[in-house]
Design a protein around this motif. Sequence first.
Motif, PDB file in Angstrom:
ATOM      1  N   HIS A 138       0.762  -1.089  -0.105  1.00  0.00           N
ATOM      2  CA  HIS A 138       0.132  -0.039   0.053  1.00  0.00           C
ATOM      3  C   HIS A 138       1.023   1.229   0.036  1.00  0.00           C
ATOM      4  CE1 HIS A 138      -3.501  -2.157   1.050  1.00  0.00           C
ATOM      5  NE2 HIS A 138      -2.891  -3.054   1.439  1.00  0.00           N
ATOM      6  N   VAL A 139       0.788   2.174  -0.732  1.00  0.00           N
ATOM      7  CA  VAL A 139       1.457   3.570  -1.017  1.00  0.00           C
ATOM      8  C   VAL A 139       0.509   4.511  -1.281  1.00  0.00           C
ATOM      9  CG1 VAL A 139       3.156   4.511  -2.347  1.00  0.00           C
ATOM     10  CG2 VAL A 139       3.178   2.199  -2.324  1.00  0.00           C
ATOM     11  N   ASP A 140       0.897   5.701  -0.478  1.00  0.00           N
ATOM     12  CA  ASP A 140       0.094   7.051  -0.256  1.00  0.00           C
ATOM     13  C   ASP A 140       1.059   8.034  -0.792  1.00  0.00           C
ATOM     14  OD1 ASP A 140      -2.382   5.924   0.655  1.00  0.00           O
ATOM     15  OD2 ASP A 140      -1.661   6.541   2.650  1.00  0.00           O
ATOM     16  N   HIS A 141       0.785   8.820  -1.556  1.00  0.00           N
ATOM     17  CA  HIS A 141       1.680  10.089  -2.080  1.00  0.00           C
ATOM     18  C   HIS A 141       0.745  11.452  -1.948  1.00  0.00           C
ATOM     19  CE1 HIS A 141       3.811  13.105  -4.046  1.00  0.00           C
ATOM     20  NE2 HIS A 141       3.213  12.782  -5.335  1.00  0.00           N
ATOM     21  N   VAL A 142       1.045  12.255  -1.317  1.00  0.00           N
ATOM     22  CA  VAL A 142       0.112  13.363  -0.767  1.00  0.00           C
ATOM     23  C   VAL A 142       0.915  14.692  -0.787  1.00  0.00           C
ATOM     24  CG1 VAL A 142      -1.631  12.037   0.485  1.00  0.00           C
ATOM     25  CG2 VAL A 142       0.145  13.025   1.645  1.00  0.00           C
ATOM     26  N   HIS A 143      -0.004  15.688  -0.944  1.00  0.00           N
ATOM     27  CA  HIS A 143       0.859  17.094  -0.867  1.00  0.00           C
ATOM     28  C   HIS A 143       0.309  17.801   0.083  1.00  0.00           C
ATOM     29  CE1 HIS A 143       0.627  16.476  -5.468  1.00  0.00           C
ATOM     30  NE2 HIS A 143       1.972  16.025  -4.950  1.00  0.00           N
ATOM     31  N   ALA A 144       0.746  17.384   1.527  1.00  0.00           N
ATOM     32  CA  ALA A 144       0.064  18.129   2.571  1.00  0.00           C
ATOM     33  C   ALA A 144       0.902  19.406   2.923  1.00  0.00           C
ATOM     34  CB  ALA A 144       0.381  17.234   3.801  1.00  0.00           C
ATOM     35  N   HIS A 202       8.092  18.907  -3.346  1.00  0.00           N
ATOM     36  CA  HIS A 202       7.151  18.272  -3.882  1.00  0.00           C
ATOM     37  C   HIS A 202       6.189  17.622  -2.976  1.00  0.00           C
ATOM     38  CE1 HIS A 202       5.949  15.079  -7.200  1.00  0.00           C
ATOM     39  NE2 HIS A 202       4.920  15.631  -6.757  1.00  0.00           N
ATOM     40  N   GLY A 203       6.413  16.640  -2.213  1.00  0.00           N
ATOM     41  CA  GLY A 203       5.451  15.973  -1.266  1.00  0.00           C
ATOM     42  C   GLY A 203       6.003  14.907  -0.440  1.00  0.00           C
ATOM     43  N   LEU A 204       5.045  13.987  -0.100  1.00  0.00           N
ATOM     44  CA  LEU A 204       5.308  12.940   0.887  1.00  0.00           C
ATOM     45  C   LEU A 204       4.760  11.440   0.177  1.00  0.00           C
ATOM     46  CD1 LEU A 204       6.108  11.993   3.642  1.00  0.00           C
ATOM     47  CD2 LEU A 204       3.515  12.244   4.319  1.00  0.00           C
ATOM     48  N   PHE A 205       5.617  10.648   0.429  1.00  0.00           N
ATOM     49  CA  PHE A 205       5.463   9.383  -0.003  1.00  0.00           C
ATOM     50  C   PHE A 205       5.298   8.367   1.471  1.00  0.00           C
ATOM     51  CE2 PHE A 205       5.791   9.677  -4.417  1.00  0.00           C
ATOM     52  CZ  PHE A 205       4.888   8.754  -4.864  1.00  0.00           C
ATOM     53  N   THR A 206       4.296   7.689   1.615  1.00  0.00           N
ATOM     54  CA  THR A 206       4.402   6.665   2.771  1.00  0.00           C
ATOM     55  C   THR A 206       3.703   5.152   2.215  1.00  0.00           C
ATOM     56  OG1 THR A 206       2.203   7.560   3.371  1.00  0.00           O
ATOM     57  CG2 THR A 206       3.918   8.518   4.621  1.00  0.00           C
ATOM     58  N   TRP A 207       4.183   4.367   2.958  1.00  0.00           N
ATOM     59  CA  TRP A 207       3.606   2.843   2.707  1.00  0.00           C
ATOM     60  C   TRP A 207       3.385   2.095   3.812  1.00  0.00           C
ATOM     61  CZ3 TRP A 207       8.150   5.094   0.318  1.00  0.00           C
ATOM     62  CH2 TRP A 207       9.267   4.970   0.952  1.00  0.00           C
TER      63      TRP A 207
END
Length: 700
Positions: A138-144, A202-207
Amino acid sequence: MLTTQENSLLQNRWDPATAAGMSEPELLLYRSNTLGADKRVTNYGGGNTSVKAMEVDPLTGEKVEVLWVKGSGGDIGSIKMDGFATLYMEKLHALKGLYRGVEFEDEMVGYLPHCTFRLNPRAASIDTPLHAYVPRKHVDHVHADAIIAIAASKNSKELTKEIFGDKIGWLPWKKPGFELGLWLEKFCLENPEADGVVLESHGLFTWGDTAKDCYDKTIDVINQATRWLAERTEGKPAFGGAKHRSLPAEARAEVAARLMPAIRGFVSGNQHMVGHFNDSPEVLEFVNARGMEPLAALGTSCPDHFLRTKIRPLVVNFDPEAGNIEDVLARLPDQIAAYRAEYAAYYERCKHPDSPAMRDPNAVVYLVPGVGMITFAKDKATARISGEFYVNAINVMRGASAVSEYVGLPEQEAFDIEYWLLEEAKLQRMPKPKSLAGRVAFVTGGAGGIGAATAARYLAEGACVVLADINAEALAEAERSLKEKFGADVVSSVVMDVTREDAVERAFAAACVAFGGVDILVSNAGIASSAPVEDTSLAMWNKNMEILSTGYFLVSRAAFKLMRVQGMGGSIVFVASKNGLAASPNASAYCTAKASEIHLARCLALEGAEAGIRVNVVNPDAVLRGSRIWQGEWLDQRASTYGTDKEGLEEMYRQRSMLKRSVLPEDIAEACYFFAADTSAKSTGNILNVDAGNVQAFPR
């Protein structure tokens, strides 16, 4: 409800009961929608989410690993299951053997359709490799905002280490694409204990191993950054402190109503643009700040931000203490010309031999000290969303400039994103605009049958509509109904008495603040009365003339003033009546007032022609359905005049017509659409009867 409060922690909204029993793709959808429900997590259309799930191959019947990832152009907050692209992981890994290096990475996008699972028509986005090559399920990429504030700081690598230690890594700026996907894979393999990575500017990747685990990490990391920023910025004046004070809300709206039509006229050279006004507290804090102009000049950092807002805004030279609006309006042409010249120079400095032609050189974002922010785009939703993106940029600049030094994306990198050939291809695939796209219509009598039907016809063709009516309750219901069908962005309303000069002026100012101006006026407010002339009171006579003649004059005058400021021409449509041409018994006040309307339209057609303002008349007859004027005494009076009852009146009118057909509100709306659209661009001073045929009303 979407929230944007700065320095308040995100709530973990994961509901185990809701998620229970969901498949992996369903959990991806739930996770995506939950993350996208808060703009502090990611902006509209920004970021993406994915899961690698085992699926049955339709050809072999074997279980295969499939990547489910947000498709091109989607929004995680509103995405549905059909918004995800699905691709074979085995084939995605095979693409590595075809990769010829960073200079050729764009060609890899052309291979993505060959990896499609189950012939899914949803196009895969440029970010697909970023998710595919992260070796986590599972991977999230967001621009918080809180994360980008760190990512856009001059020493972002050191700040990331200070805040997160080894749990969250850092990678330098790299344009999204195949190479960045390989970078992420390498990072994960070399840092197996890490929970994510901050991408510079750019942003953040989490998994995570499960959907909930991934969601929790995303929320926790953003909250950790938010707490850290709050601690470091407490008590510090934002953006160097205040230089100006905000005008009162009413005065801010007045300035916006003066500025927006003027700006709109300048930026609508190639197509009609729609405006949006934002005077939220975070916007006012920024536009009033000492550091606003130098920070704004640096441009935005996150690619998603400047794709929506251009690299930098235009700061309008308004002084709220001096109230120099007239001077600002006089100098506005030079300011806008200077921005265009600067943008053209930026294009020339950065273009490549194969770059697309220069796009619209006008600013998207206009910052006005003491007043707020104005944005213009091809449609209202895009104008609003562009403003929301710049609010994200403001939040980023606030945090970065407080804990370090804010750094915008280098000019060449910004250009390479803005004029990316893949982005250009996406723009070329967009559907052709509807016939009234970017137009703003102002409809009086908007709560009645003809007014609401005309508004619906315009909305269906891409226009924005301001409904005006004296009946507040009926107006609210009409607005609610149209918003439900066409969306909240494109419909606005204002309670207005057409006979009151001040009310008309306020209503048109409200239309300017809502959408930036007005292109189409449908003057439709109505009244009807019936009595023999000897029984016609002076009050009855005056009321007909006030609403049907003076009212039409007042709204037309206001429209003319506004259309001349915009300098884009316009269309004015009078909904008059067959009775303006053909006399009817026991209706002298009504018939005379309607005749006055028709002659006023002829006069205005003469005056407006040199400015491209067209004025035409639609003459209905016996439109009973949905009409409020047929719900009261007028119905009884006309039934009495013709010796029939209420039920027989519509049939009597139908049989009286040459075509033996009833005239409906939608028929009048179609005529109003014709006069508003470019198909009638060479028509002015005309009368179009929509009465099923009445020889006495033939124009002569």
